[in-house]
Design a protein around this motif. Structure first.
Motif, PDB file in Angstrom:
ATOM      1  N   ASP A   1      -3.714   9.044  -3.042  1.00  0.00           N
ATOM      2  CA  ASP A   1      -3.213  10.331  -2.551  1.00  0.00           C
ATOM      3  C   ASP A   1      -1.714  10.471  -2.821  1.00  0.00           C
ATOM      4  N   ILE A   2      -1.347  10.372  -4.104  1.00  0.00           N
ATOM      5  CA  ILE A   2       0.032  10.573  -4.537  1.00  0.00           C
ATOM      6  C   ILE A   2       0.107  11.905  -5.273  1.00  0.00           C
ATOM      7  N   ASP A   3       1.020  12.772  -4.872  1.00  0.00           N
ATOM      8  CA  ASP A   3       1.154  14.107  -5.453  1.00  0.00           C
ATOM      9  C   ASP A   3       2.602  14.283  -5.924  1.00  0.00           C
ATOM     10  N   ILE A   4       2.794  14.369  -7.245  1.00  0.00           N
ATOM     11  CA  ILE A   4       4.133  14.493  -7.827  1.00  0.00           C
ATOM     12  C   ILE A   4       4.174  15.754  -8.676  1.00  0.00           C
ATOM     13  N   SER A   5       5.141  16.642  -8.424  1.00  0.00           N
ATOM     14  CA  SER A   5       5.241  17.850  -9.237  1.00  0.00           C
ATOM     15  C   SER A   5       6.668  18.389  -9.225  1.00  0.00           C
ATOM     16  N   GLY A   6       6.995  19.123 -10.295  1.00  0.00           N
ATOM     17  CA  GLY A   6       8.299  19.758 -10.391  1.00  0.00           C
ATOM     18  C   GLY A   6       9.433  18.788 -10.637  1.00  0.00           C
ATOM     19  N   CYS A   7       9.109  17.553 -11.021  1.00  0.00           N
ATOM     20  CA  CYS A   7      10.139  16.538 -11.243  1.00  0.00           C
ATOM     21  C   CYS A   7      10.564  16.537 -12.707  1.00  0.00           C
ATOM     22  N   LYS A   8      11.739  15.995 -12.979  1.00  0.00           N
ATOM     23  CA  LYS A   8      12.281  16.020 -14.329  1.00  0.00           C
ATOM     24  C   LYS A   8      12.761  14.634 -14.741  1.00  0.00           C
ATOM     25  N   THR A   9      12.583  14.353 -16.020  1.00  0.00           N
ATOM     26  CA  THR A   9      13.089  13.114 -16.586  1.00  0.00           C
ATOM     27  C   THR A   9      13.601  13.406 -17.987  1.00  0.00           C
ATOM     28  N   THR A  10      14.617  12.683 -18.424  1.00  0.00           N
ATOM     29  CA  THR A  10      15.261  13.003 -19.694  1.00  0.00           C
ATOM     30  C   THR A  10      14.736  12.184 -20.859  1.00  0.00           C
ATOM     31  N   THR A  11      13.998  11.075 -20.588  1.00  0.00           N
ATOM     32  CA  THR A  11      13.638  10.207 -21.696  1.00  0.00           C
ATOM     33  C   THR A  11      12.170   9.850 -21.806  1.00  0.00           C
TER      34      THR A  11
ATOM     35  N   THR B   1       0.838  -1.196   0.000  1.00  0.00           N
ATOM     36  CA  THR B   1       0.000   0.000   0.000  1.00  0.00           C
ATOM     37  C   THR B   1       0.872   1.245   0.000  1.00  0.00           C
ATOM     38  N   LEU B   2       0.527   2.197  -0.868  1.00  0.00           N
ATOM     39  CA  LEU B   2       1.192   3.496  -0.901  1.00  0.00           C
ATOM     40  C   LEU B   2       0.136   4.571  -0.716  1.00  0.00           C
ATOM     41  N   SER B   3       0.334   5.462   0.261  1.00  0.00           N
ATOM     42  CA  SER B   3      -0.644   6.519   0.498  1.00  0.00           C
ATOM     43  C   SER B   3       0.041   7.757   1.067  1.00  0.00           C
ATOM     44  N   GLU B   4      -0.537   8.907   0.758  1.00  0.00           N
ATOM     45  CA  GLU B   4      -0.054  10.202   1.266  1.00  0.00           C
ATOM     46  C   GLU B   4       1.428  10.379   0.948  1.00  0.00           C
ATOM     47  N   ILE B   5       1.739  10.323  -0.338  1.00  0.00           N
ATOM     48  CA  ILE B   5       3.121  10.495  -0.783  1.00  0.00           C
ATOM     49  C   ILE B   5       3.216  11.757  -1.624  1.00  0.00           C
ATOM     50  N   GLU B   6       4.149  12.615  -1.261  1.00  0.00           N
ATOM     51  CA  GLU B   6       4.372  13.871  -1.970  1.00  0.00           C
ATOM     52  C   GLU B   6       5.822  13.913  -2.435  1.00  0.00           C
ATOM     53  N   ILE B   7       6.014  14.117  -3.740  1.00  0.00           N
ATOM     54  CA  ILE B   7       7.360  14.131  -4.323  1.00  0.00           C
ATOM     55  C   ILE B   7       7.538  15.436  -5.086  1.00  0.00           C
ATOM     56  N   ARG B   8       8.611  16.157  -4.766  1.00  0.00           N
ATOM     57  CA  ARG B   8       8.873  17.450  -5.367  1.00  0.00           C
ATOM     58  C   ARG B   8      10.322  17.525  -5.870  1.00  0.00           C
ATOM     59  N   ASN B   9      10.486  18.070  -7.076  1.00  0.00           N
ATOM     60  CA  ASN B   9      11.801  18.497  -7.570  1.00  0.00           C
ATOM     61  C   ASN B   9      12.826  17.372  -7.611  1.00  0.00           C
ATOM     62  N   THR B  10      12.381  16.159  -7.946  1.00  0.00           N
ATOM     63  CA  THR B  10      13.314  15.051  -8.091  1.00  0.00           C
ATOM     64  C   THR B  10      13.637  14.838  -9.571  1.00  0.00           C
ATOM     65  N   LYS B  11      14.656  14.020  -9.830  1.00  0.00           N
ATOM     66  CA  LYS B  11      15.116  13.853 -11.207  1.00  0.00           C
ATOM     67  C   LYS B  11      15.629  12.442 -11.428  1.00  0.00           C
ATOM     68  N   GLY B  12      15.263  11.863 -12.576  1.00  0.00           N
ATOM     69  CA  GLY B  12      15.783  10.561 -12.982  1.00  0.00           C
ATOM     70  C   GLY B  12      15.691  10.447 -14.487  1.00  0.00           C
ATOM     71  N   THR B  13      16.485   9.586 -15.099  1.00  0.00           N
ATOM     72  CA  THR B  13      16.440   9.462 -16.546  1.00  0.00           C
ATOM     73  C   THR B  13      15.164   8.780 -17.011  1.00  0.00           C
ATOM     74  N   LEU B  14      14.526   8.011 -16.131  1.00  0.00           N
ATOM     75  CA  LEU B  14      13.273   7.319 -16.452  1.00  0.00           C
ATOM     76  C   LEU B  14      12.434   7.280 -15.180  1.00  0.00           C
ATOM     77  N   GLY B  15      11.262   7.922 -15.201  1.00  0.00           N
ATOM     78  CA  GLY B  15      10.472   8.036 -13.975  1.00  0.00           C
ATOM     79  C   GLY B  15      11.087   9.058 -13.045  1.00  0.00           C
ATOM     80  N   GLY B  16      10.920  10.338 -13.395  1.00  0.00           N
ATOM     81  CA  GLY B  16      11.567  11.388 -12.595  1.00  0.00           C
ATOM     82  C   GLY B  16      11.105  11.435 -11.159  1.00  0.00           C
TER      83      GLY B  16
END
Length: 208
Positions: free
Chosen positions: A189-199, A161-176
């Protein structure tokens, strides 16, 4: 308690509970291989217990645990500046039956560079691999970098189970923000924003 010295110098029996007073601790690699243990902060309500490290992971568990009743619980910490050439910039757990990561903050952790070591660059903050039942609850990640895939979280062959996860400003080549493979989980309740990925897309989830 100095959680690092305690775990390094004490035979922690199965069912061990470690409570850590609020404060800032410059930690070493906390090796929690093969035991049934809970590690909690006494400052869990406001994450006032800071574990930091300038090089290397903060927590590692890589022994194949076959006792299905064992649980590894880590709760109530701020984890900062973990960095490793291996998978999981701050937490790496593999082949473990039950894992609970709860009320955790990750700041500026890093995994990579790719190809330096097996699994390098898999999960800038968290890498869970081969976990039978995982609970990730109330997790905040900011500024983590994977020099491979899964800028914040990498999950492989994991149920739970995954709940109440907030991810900001992370970076990866696949799945930022997050990368899943072979995952069967309830997600809300997963909130992802400001992340970067190259591919490719920010959020990879080839469920299996």
């Amino acid at each position: 308690v100095d959680v690092v010295n305690y775990l390094d110098n004490t035979e922690c029996a199965n069912g061990c509970q470690v409570w850590v007073h609020p404060g800032t601790y410059d930690t070493d690699n906390i090796n929690i291989d093969g035991i049934d243990i809970s590690i909690r902060s006494l400052g869990v309500s406001d994450n006032t217990t800071l574990l930091s490290r300038t090089g290397g992971r903060l927590f590692r568990q890589s022994t194949n645990v076959t006792n299905m009743s064992y649980t590894l619980l880590i709760e109530g910490f701020t984890l900062a500046s973990g960095s490793t050439e291996y998978p999981g910039g701050s937490i790496y757990i593999s082949d473990y039956p039950n894992v609970v990561l709860k009320d955790l903050v990750f700041l500026s952790t890093n995994s990579g560079p790719v190809n330096s070591n097996p699994g390098a660059g898999l999960g800038g903050a968290i890498n869970l691999t081969g976990v039978v039942d995982a609970t990730l609850e109330n997790i905040y990640i900011d500024g983590s970098i994977s020099q491979g895939i899964g800028g914040g979280i990498y999950l492989e062959n994991v149920s739970g189970t995954l709940s109440e996860i907030e991810i900001r400003n992370t970076k990866g080549t696949l799945g930022g923000g997050m990368y899943f493979t072979g995952v069967n989980a309830s997600i809300e309740d997963i909130d992802i924003s400001g992340c970067k990925t190259t591919t490719t897309d920010l959020y990879e989830s080839p469920f299996g």
